[in-house]
Design an enzyme around this catalytic site. Structure first.
Site, PDB file in Angstrom:
ATOM      1  N   LYS A 130      20.210  39.615  24.794  1.00 12.27           N
ATOM      2  CA  LYS A 130      21.590  40.527  25.123  1.00 12.27           C
ATOM      3  C   LYS A 130      21.709  41.701  24.215  1.00 12.27           C
ATOM      4  O   LYS A 130      21.867  42.555  24.667  1.00 12.27           O
ATOM      5  CB  LYS A 130      22.492  39.381  24.734  1.00 12.27           C
ATOM      6  CG  LYS A 130      22.922  38.298  26.056  1.00 12.27           C
ATOM      7  CD  LYS A 130      23.756  37.176  25.616  1.00 12.27           C
ATOM      8  CE  LYS A 130      23.574  36.114  26.657  1.00 12.27           C
ATOM      9  NZ  LYS A 130      24.523  35.095  26.418  1.00 12.27           N
TER      10      LYS A 130
ATOM     11  N   GLN B 108      29.110  33.120  22.065  1.00  8.59           N
ATOM     12  CA  GLN B 108      28.004  32.281  22.768  1.00  8.59           C
ATOM     13  C   GLN B 108      28.011  30.895  22.760  1.00  8.59           C
ATOM     14  O   GLN B 108      28.589  30.245  21.789  1.00  8.59           O
ATOM     15  CB  GLN B 108      26.363  32.354  21.956  1.00  8.59           C
ATOM     16  CG  GLN B 108      25.404  31.905  22.653  1.00  8.59           C
ATOM     17  CD  GLN B 108      24.849  32.341  23.889  1.00  8.59           C
ATOM     18  OE1 GLN B 108      25.215  33.369  24.334  1.00  8.59           O
ATOM     19  NE2 GLN B 108      24.200  31.527  24.649  1.00  8.59           N
TER      20      GLN B 108
ATOM     21  N   ASP C 274      32.539  37.843  29.505  1.00 12.94           N
ATOM     22  CA  ASP C 274      31.901  36.438  29.977  1.00 12.94           C
ATOM     23  C   ASP C 274      32.866  35.937  31.135  1.00 12.94           C
ATOM     24  O   ASP C 274      32.377  35.123  32.074  1.00 12.94           O
ATOM     25  CB  ASP C 274      31.781  35.551  28.817  1.00 12.94           C
ATOM     26  CG  ASP C 274      30.707  35.274  28.397  1.00 12.94           C
ATOM     27  OD1 ASP C 274      29.548  35.452  28.917  1.00 12.94           O
ATOM     28  OD2 ASP C 274      30.573  34.621  27.081  1.00 12.94           O
TER      29      ASP C 274
HETATM   30  N1  GUN Z   1      25.516  29.767  27.315  1.00 13.30           N
HETATM   31  C1  GUN Z   1      24.732  29.949  28.355  1.00 13.30           C
HETATM   32  N2  GUN Z   1      25.161  30.882  29.130  1.00 13.30           N
HETATM   33  C2  GUN Z   1      26.215  31.662  28.598  1.00 13.30           C
HETATM   34  C3  GUN Z   1      27.002  32.728  28.913  1.00 13.30           C
HETATM   35  O1  GUN Z   1      26.814  33.467  30.198  1.00 13.30           O
HETATM   36  N3  GUN Z   1      27.729  32.993  28.186  1.00 13.30           N
HETATM   37  C4  GUN Z   1      28.177  32.919  26.857  1.00 13.30           C
HETATM   38  N4  GUN Z   1      28.917  33.150  26.161  1.00 13.30           N
HETATM   39  N5  GUN Z   1      27.391  31.536  26.353  1.00 13.30           N
HETATM   40  C5  GUN Z   1      26.399  31.038  27.222  1.00 13.30           C
END
Ligand code: GUN
Length: 292
Positions: A51, A95, A118
């Site tokens: 990311k 995350q 998110d």
């Molecule tokens: N863990 C797995 N997928 C995601 C996501 O799309 N966003 C976040 N913040 N954590 C994750």
């Protein structure tokens, strides 16, 4: 059978996002993304690295905040409050999942909803349910919908079965695909581990989305001939024949299902890159909205 190339589609979208970033920069706004990770889970660290790298590659301001496993909830909340107030940051992602001693709901609730790229904050969850175009839509469901649209797959009127009911994928994807308008208007069934006659329910699908988190769970007998299959799973399984001793598989038994369906996403290279592309897209949206 068509292999839906998520990697290529995501690369194209990232090029569009790069242009939007350049346009914002010309107005004096550099979109900023902060990614916060608590603990040392290797898979989560790998996701966070991609990311952060993608954000940097397309010209964004990108900040990674790595906190030790012992971080208290109050310390994490203090970080979020600091990022909420930081004018250089437009998008914040914490995350998931955090270590068990942290209540994720409290952390998500503390995000400024305007920076919640998110789409996990209750305000954005409600906006998705309402079909409000101002919502931040969670990145993985948004990526699945976009894959279907970019691949020219008919969503309106289709029987869609979403296998999995998580807040990150299953529930928001069901809402997106049933909402009115482009990319929606489907007849959506949400199935899960407690669904009766699961194979039979899945066989009704024109579009089957597997987001159940179980390696190779979807077998050929669960898929109708000619269906479209979107595989959201990323599971690491032991494989003594591979150099690393492990390999990635999805929630779909790829070879047997691919032989039966009309289109399918691979793992890796399907939904995964789309999730990141949608995060970049959401961060640009946040910068455009906050910058106005
Ligand atoms: N863990 C797995 N997928 C995601 C996501 O799309 N966003 C976040 N913040 N954590 C994750």
């Amino acid at each position: 059978m068509t292999l839906i190339d998520g990697k290529a589609i995501a690369a194209r979208i990232n090029e569009e996002t790069r242009a939007s970033v350049a346009a914002l920069k010309a107005r004096g706004i550099t979109p900023g993304l902060a990614v916060v990770i608590v603990g040392d889970d290797p898979a989560s660290h790998a996701y966070v690295r991609s990311k952060e790298k993608t954000a940097r590659d397309i010209g964004m301001h990108s900040v990674k905040i790595e906190l030790p496993r012992e971080t208290t909830q109050e310390e994490l909340l203090a970080q979020v409050r600091r990022l909420n107030a930081d004018p250089l940051i437009h998008g914040i992602l914490v995350q998931s999942p955090p270590p068990r001693h942290i209540d994720e709901r409290v952390v998500i609730g503390s995000l400024d909803p305007r920076k919640d790229v998110d789409g996990f904050h209750p305000v954005n969850v409600a906006k998705v349910a309402l079909g409000d175009p101002d919502a931040f839509v969670p990145c993985t469901p948004l990526g699945c919908q976009r894959l279907l649209l970019e691949s020219g797959i008919q969503i309106a009127g289709a029987d869609v079965v979403v296998l999995g009911r998580s807040m990150i994928v299953g529930k928001p994807l069901a809402l997106l695909l049933m909402n009115k308008g482009r990319g929606g208007d489907a007849t959506v069934t949400v199935a899960h581990s407690r669904t009766r006659d699961l194979a039979e329910v899945c066989r009704r699908a024109d579009i089957l989305v597997a987001a159940i988190g179980q390696p190779e769970f979807v077998k050929a007998d669960m898929v109708r001939e000619g269906a479209v299959v979107i595989d959201v799973g990323i599971n690491r399984i032991a494989d003594p024949s591979s150099p690393k001793g492990a390999r990635l598989v999805g929630d779909v038994a790829f070879a047997e299902v691919a032989a039966k369906c009309s289109a399918i996403t691979p793992v890796p290279g399907g939904v995964g890159p789309m999730t990141i592309a949608m995060l970049m897209h959401n961060t640009v949206l946040a910068a455009e909205r906050i910058g106005k």
